[in-house]
Design an enzyme around this catalytic site. Structure first.
Site, PDB file in Angstrom:
ATOM      1  N   GLY A  14       0.974  -1.564  -0.229  1.00  0.00           N
ATOM      2  CA  GLY A  14       0.454  -0.167  -0.380  1.00  0.00           C
ATOM      3  C   GLY A  14       0.945   0.998   0.451  1.00  0.00           C
ATOM      4  O   GLY A  14       0.476   2.232   0.302  1.00  0.00           O
ATOM      5  N   THR A  15       2.586   0.874  -0.770  1.00  0.00           N
ATOM      6  CA  THR A  15       2.465   2.703  -0.780  1.00  0.00           C
ATOM      7  C   THR A  15       2.179   3.348  -1.381  1.00  0.00           C
ATOM      8  O   THR A  15       2.453   4.860  -1.507  1.00  0.00           O
ATOM      9  CB  THR A  15       4.282   2.103  -0.990  1.00  0.00           C
ATOM     10  OG1 THR A  15       4.939   1.630  -2.054  1.00  0.00           O
ATOM     11  CG2 THR A  15       5.616   1.425   0.391  1.00  0.00           C
ATOM     12  N   MET A  88      -4.321  -7.676  -6.732  1.00  0.00           N
ATOM     13  CA  MET A  88      -3.866  -8.567  -7.332  1.00  0.00           C
ATOM     14  C   MET A  88      -4.578  -9.759  -8.044  1.00  0.00           C
ATOM     15  O   MET A  88      -4.720 -10.558  -7.818  1.00  0.00           O
ATOM     16  CB  MET A  88      -2.862  -9.267  -6.200  1.00  0.00           C
ATOM     17  CG  MET A  88      -1.783  -8.707  -5.645  1.00  0.00           C
ATOM     18  SD  MET A  88      -0.666  -8.138  -7.451  1.00  0.00           S
ATOM     19  CE  MET A  88       0.447 -10.299  -7.474  1.00  0.00           C
ATOM     20  N   LYS A  89      -5.879  -9.073  -7.939  1.00  0.00           N
ATOM     21  CA  LYS A  89      -7.372  -9.696  -8.355  1.00  0.00           C
ATOM     22  C   LYS A  89      -7.272  -9.622  -9.797  1.00  0.00           C
ATOM     23  O   LYS A  89      -7.308  -8.253 -10.395  1.00  0.00           O
ATOM     24  CB  LYS A  89      -8.298  -9.883  -7.748  1.00  0.00           C
ATOM     25  CG  LYS A  89      -8.449 -10.343  -5.588  1.00  0.00           C
ATOM     26  CD  LYS A  89      -8.331 -11.936  -6.237  1.00  0.00           C
ATOM     27  CE  LYS A  89      -8.240 -12.300  -4.954  1.00  0.00           C
ATOM     28  NZ  LYS A  89      -7.948 -14.173  -4.524  1.00  0.00           N
ATOM     29  N   ILE A  90      -7.954 -10.117 -10.899  1.00  0.00           N
ATOM     30  CA  ILE A  90      -8.526 -10.170 -11.629  1.00  0.00           C
ATOM     31  C   ILE A  90      -9.879  -9.738 -11.957  1.00  0.00           C
ATOM     32  O   ILE A  90     -10.942 -10.071 -11.427  1.00  0.00           O
ATOM     33  CB  ILE A  90      -8.116 -11.024 -12.620  1.00  0.00           C
ATOM     34  CG1 ILE A  90      -6.744 -11.120 -13.556  1.00  0.00           C
ATOM     35  CG2 ILE A  90      -9.250 -10.502 -14.144  1.00  0.00           C
ATOM     36  CD1 ILE A  90      -6.022 -11.880 -13.959  1.00  0.00           C
ATOM     37  N   LEU A  91     -10.556  -8.224 -12.176  1.00  0.00           N
ATOM     38  CA  LEU A  91     -11.535  -7.764 -12.121  1.00  0.00           C
ATOM     39  C   LEU A  91     -12.679  -8.414 -13.213  1.00  0.00           C
ATOM     40  O   LEU A  91     -12.391  -8.569 -14.307  1.00  0.00           O
ATOM     41  CB  LEU A  91     -12.231  -6.111 -11.867  1.00  0.00           C
ATOM     42  CG  LEU A  91     -11.661  -5.938 -10.958  1.00  0.00           C
ATOM     43  CD1 LEU A  91     -11.228  -3.773 -11.203  1.00  0.00           C
ATOM     44  CD2 LEU A  91     -11.810  -5.984 -10.017  1.00  0.00           C
ATOM     45  N   ASN A 105      -5.451   2.052 -13.736  1.00  0.00           N
ATOM     46  CA  ASN A 105      -3.851   1.117 -12.922  1.00  0.00           C
ATOM     47  C   ASN A 105      -2.420   1.905 -12.956  1.00  0.00           C
ATOM     48  O   ASN A 105      -2.235   2.192 -13.467  1.00  0.00           O
ATOM     49  CB  ASN A 105      -3.824  -0.182 -13.104  1.00  0.00           C
ATOM     50  CG  ASN A 105      -2.845  -1.557 -13.033  1.00  0.00           C
ATOM     51  OD1 ASN A 105      -2.619  -1.566 -11.290  1.00  0.00           O
ATOM     52  ND2 ASN A 105      -2.034  -2.239 -13.841  1.00  0.00           N
ATOM     53  N   HIS A 107       1.519   0.529 -12.748  1.00  0.00           N
ATOM     54  CA  HIS A 107       2.274  -1.132 -13.249  1.00  0.00           C
ATOM     55  C   HIS A 107       3.679  -0.420 -13.950  1.00  0.00           C
ATOM     56  O   HIS A 107       4.394   0.260 -14.724  1.00  0.00           O
ATOM     57  CB  HIS A 107       1.601  -1.383 -14.370  1.00  0.00           C
ATOM     58  CG  HIS A 107       2.180  -2.521 -15.361  1.00  0.00           C
ATOM     59  ND1 HIS A 107       2.254  -3.935 -14.731  1.00  0.00           N
ATOM     60  CD2 HIS A 107       3.512  -2.945 -16.009  1.00  0.00           C
ATOM     61  CE1 HIS A 107       3.392  -4.795 -15.514  1.00  0.00           C
ATOM     62  NE2 HIS A 107       3.426  -4.403 -15.821  1.00  0.00           N
TER      63      HIS A 107
HETATM   64  C1  GRF Z   1       4.116  -1.527  -6.942  1.00  0.00           C
HETATM   65  O1  GRF Z   1       4.620  -0.949  -7.572  1.00  0.00           O
HETATM   66  C2  GRF Z   1       2.743  -1.197  -8.787  1.00  0.00           C
HETATM   67  O2  GRF Z   1       3.513  -0.602  -9.970  1.00  0.00           O
HETATM   68  C3  GRF Z   1       1.987  -3.281  -9.127  1.00  0.00           C
HETATM   69  O3  GRF Z   1       1.875  -3.319  -7.493  1.00  0.00           O
HETATM   70  C4  GRF Z   1       2.754  -2.497  -6.518  1.00  0.00           C
HETATM   71  C5  GRF Z   1       1.920  -2.024  -5.703  1.00  0.00           C
HETATM   72  O4  GRF Z   1       2.877  -2.080  -4.175  1.00  0.00           O
HETATM   73  N1  GRF Z   1       1.515  -2.693  -9.327  1.00  0.00           N
HETATM   74  P1  GRF Z   1       2.461  -1.315  -3.293  1.00  0.00           P
HETATM   75  O5  GRF Z   1       0.723  -1.816  -2.994  1.00  0.00           O
HETATM   76  O6  GRF Z   1       1.375   0.388  -3.480  1.00  0.00           O
HETATM   77  O7  GRF Z   1       3.736  -0.554  -2.322  1.00  0.00           O
END
Ligand code: GRF
Length: 185
Positions: A14-15, A88-91, A105, A107
């Site tokens: 969750g950073t 981490m889930k696919i919607l 999103n 990435h």
């Molecule tokens: C991030 O690097 C983002 O690009 C990817 O997952 C990571 C999530 O990190 N989709 P955090 O949970 O926000 O720390």
């Protein structure tokens, strides 16, 4: 400024959520984070929801019951932007149809390169000189929706997965905020 209501979806550290919360507290930032949805109770990012007193729900949106509850909460809170931040889930299509063009999103690569997981290892193996991060709209194919903003990071010879991740994630926090500003400009 009248801010739009947003919901952040998380599954992990969750950073990015933390950075978005901070940005959203700035007067001129276009969104207000009304809600956080986590796919798991183990997400460390939930600590930020608690710390900043933002309502959160732990939901598996792929279950009928949770999907109905999730949609209800999103509607009640008048959510007009959903930001995936390490979700981490696919919607499912059923969910996406309700929020067409309103889900974005982040990435950790320069899309369309390195879609999917394990990005930093694959980037380092490739001997590319440049990588970065991308904010994009979410569609039914993984990491494939329309690109909103990208930011480049130069790869150094001494980089490890860890050092690269640290730099890319620093760039992510800024890029996510800039992308949201761009959407509402
Ligand atoms: C991030 O690097 C983002 O690009 C990817 O997952 C990571 C999530 O990190 N989709 P955090 O949970 O926000 O720390």
């Amino acid at each position: 400024m009248v801010k739009k209501n947003a919901c952040i979806f998380i599954s992990g550290a969750g950073t990015n959520l933390k950075a978005l919360i901070k940005s959203s507290r700035e007067y001129n930032f276009p969104i207000n984070i009304k809600l956080i949805i986590s796919s798991t109770k183990k997400a460390k990012g939930l600590n930020f929801a608690k710390k900043y007193k933002i309502p959160y729900y732990i939901l598996n949106l792929n279950s009928q019951l949770n999907l109905a509850l999730g949609l209800k909460k999103l509607k009640e809170n008048n959510i007009s932007l959903i930001c995936l931040a390490g979700y981490m889930k696919i919607l499912k299509k059923k969910f996406m149809n309700n929020y067409n063009s309103k889900i974005i999103n982040i990435h950790p690569s320069l899309l369309p390169k390195y879609k999917g997981l394990d990005t930093f290892r694959r980037v380092l193996k490739s001997k590319d000189k440049v990588t970065g991060c991308t904010v994009h709209y979410v569609n039914s194919k993984i990491d494939s929706g329309q690109i909103i903003l990208k930011k480049k990071i130069y790869i150094e010879e001494r980089d490890t997965e860890m050092s690269l991740k640290t730099r890319v994630q620093q760039a992510e926090y800024k890029t996510y905020a800039e992308a949201i500003i761009k959407i509402f400009r």
